[in-house]
Write a protein that holds these residues in place. Structure first.
Motif: not given
Length: 532
Positions: A243, A308, A311-313, A449, A453, A466, A475, A479
């Motif tokens: 991430e 997860v 994709s959330h970097r 996400p 972005n 986010s 956050e 999750r």
């Protein structure tokens, strides 16, 4: 008297000379039917003794009671042979206190003995039940021996030292090797139980082998689960670290080509080193199909954590391909203005640098792919190389399909990340359609996400945001409640997607932003699909 002796002995001496076997070989024509009839009768008389070795003797032995005694001795001898020390030499690093681990296939050999006796008595219900009752004592002695040996191994501090294989110690230590041999033996015997359908019923009128089955399952679980837990912990920590973006080395000033150098992500480098070691270890741990459902849960969990994390970097370089030819020109002009003295004509300097920098346009497209795409591709290749449950057995087919679906989701993530860089259309309907095709097979909460972005919360619109910030949730809570697995993410698709959609419609001017409008259309279609 002497004259009578030849008449007495003559009949007895005559038959040996013609030997009855000779006429049977070349019979006369008039005796052909007789000889064939004789051979046919002999043929009907001989097969019964050969068949009596399997089924008829069982009935005969049961009447005098000797069959069950012989069977008990045979099973006890089978247990002794199964647990005996192997005659062939094994690697010295697996020897523990002068003893070697039980070789593989010992459990199948003992199970084949049980299967032979049960199959031989399948046509006789009373004998079949008697054979099942005869299995209890030798199996009880076998379980007692296995449990006592395993208890000493599990209580040893060397059993989890190290907790997972490493590049320096890829093979199990002697304690782990002996424990794995017991687990493999129990797993092989359980495979025979599955083939024969033993121990599946708890009814007292059945075979009463369910406690035996549960004890064998317990042996495999107590050995394999702690060893796999160490691998799971290491893999999870490595994929979760994806991430965070890789470090970027700033360019040196004063060089002719000042370009930032992005180093390989440390987690990818670590995964490339340990995944082959883990793959070999998992192949040995799950040599039988007994616990391969646990192997499936391990791989699905690791793949989900990778989805997860990637994709959330924070998307430092993830953006649609807006005019690719302007950025290099701006960089060249800025470099000329900064390095050219005022007295030198700018056109001469610019013409000298035009051929080397303007020749290959392809290298300008290669750096446009952000590092997250390369990391996703490497993670997909590495995690796909792990062993999977076998697909040729009914008991593990469902687990294999679940692992395949999880790996397909990782491939879909890579496809979506690449599509964001290559899709050039600005028509909202067409862009929404292409995004739907690219995100097919990927959970909506994983793709959301990335698309937000890339198309909605870009740098020109305040930077990335986010999904938890849009929902107004912390956050960590988001999750834990929505991203714990594939199933939970699917359940929360409608609630989360509808909330995000309401925020987009109320806070953004989508009428003047075709990209954001395309994301709204895509999200609306995903919510509709989740409701159906």
């Amino acid at each position: 008297m002497h004259a009578l002796r030849p008449s007495i002995f003559r009949p007895t001496s005559l038959p040996p000379s013609p030997s009855p076997s000779q006429p049977s070989e070349t019979p006369p024509a008039d005796k052909a039917s007789w000889s064939i009839t004789k051979l046919s009768l002999a043929g009907f008389k001989k097969p019964p003794p050969t068949r009596s070795m399997s089924l008829p003797p069982a009935t005969t032995i049961v009447q005098d009671g000797s069959y069950l005694q012989v069977l008990s001795l045979k099973l006890s001898e089978g247990v002794s042979k199964a647990l005996a020390q192997p005659a062939s030499s094994t690697p010295g690093n697996e020897s523990l206190n002068g003893r070697r681990p039980i070789p593989a296939s010992r459990g199948r050999a003992f199970g084949s003995l049980i299967a032979t006796e049960l199959n031989a008595s399948v046509d006789n219900p009373h004998l079949h039940k008697a054979v099942l009752r005869s299995l209890h004592r030798p199996l009880s002695a076998l379980l007692t021996n296995l449990s006592n040996t395993l208890l000493q191994l599990l209580s040893s501090p060397d059993f989890l030292n190290p907790p997972a294989p490493t590049t320096h110690a890829p093979n199990p230590n002697p304690t782990q090797a002996h424990a794995l041999s017991l687990a493999t033996f129990a797993g092989e015997l359980l495979e025979v139980f599955d083939e024969l359908g033993l121990g599946l019923e708890s009814d007292s009128r059945g075979d009463r082998l369910k406690p035996t089955r549960e004890a064998l399952v317990s042996i495999t679980t107590r050995v394999i689960h702690p060893l796999v837990a160490g691998i799971k912990t290491e893999l999870t920590s490595l994929v979760e670290a994806l991430e965070a973006p890789a470090t970027t080395i700033a360019p040196k000033t004063g060089t002719s080509f000042s370009k930032a150098v992005i180093t390989q992500h440390p987690s990818i480098a670590s995964l490339q080193a340990v995944v082959p070691v883990y793959a070999r270890a998992l192949t040995r741990y799950f040599a039988t199909t007994t616990n391969q459902s646990y192997l499936a849960s391990l791989e699905i969990s690791v793949v989900w954590r990778a989805l997860v994390a990637i994709s959330h970097r924070i998307p430092t370089q993830l953006c649609p391909p807006s005019p690719p030819n302007f950025a290099p020109a701006a960089g060249k002009k800025g470099r000329v203005a900064g390095n050219t003295p005022p007295t030198t004509p700018p056109s001469t300097r610019f013409i000298l640098k035009l051929p080397p920098s303007g020749l290959p346009p392809a290298p300008t497209l290669q750096p446009s792919m952000p590092p997250i795409v390369g990391d996703a591709r490497a993670a997909c290749d590495l995690l796909s190389s792990l062993p999977r449950p076998t697909a040729d057995k009914e008991s593990t087919r469902l687990a294999r399909e679940a692992v395949d679906d999880a790996c397909d989701g990782l491939k879909a993530l890579l496809r979506l990340l690449e599509s964001v860089q290559t899709i050039t259309t600005r028509d909202p309907a067409e862009l929404a359609r292409q995004l739907g095709v690219s995100s097919a097979g990927l959970p909506t909460l994983i793709a959301l996400p990335i698309l937000l972005n890339a198309y909605v919360f870009t740098d020109e619109k305040g930077g990335p945001r986010s999904v938890p910030s849009i929902l107004g949730l912390p956050e960590e809570r988001y999750r834990k409640e929505c991203l714990t697995g594939f199933g939970r993410a699917g359940e929360c698709t409608r609630a989360v997607g509808q909330r995000v959609l309401d925020v987009l419609l109320s806070q953004l001017g989508l009428s003047i932003d075709p990209a954001a409008e395309a994301v709204v259309r895509w999200l609306t279609a995903e919510i509709t699909t989740a409701d159906s």
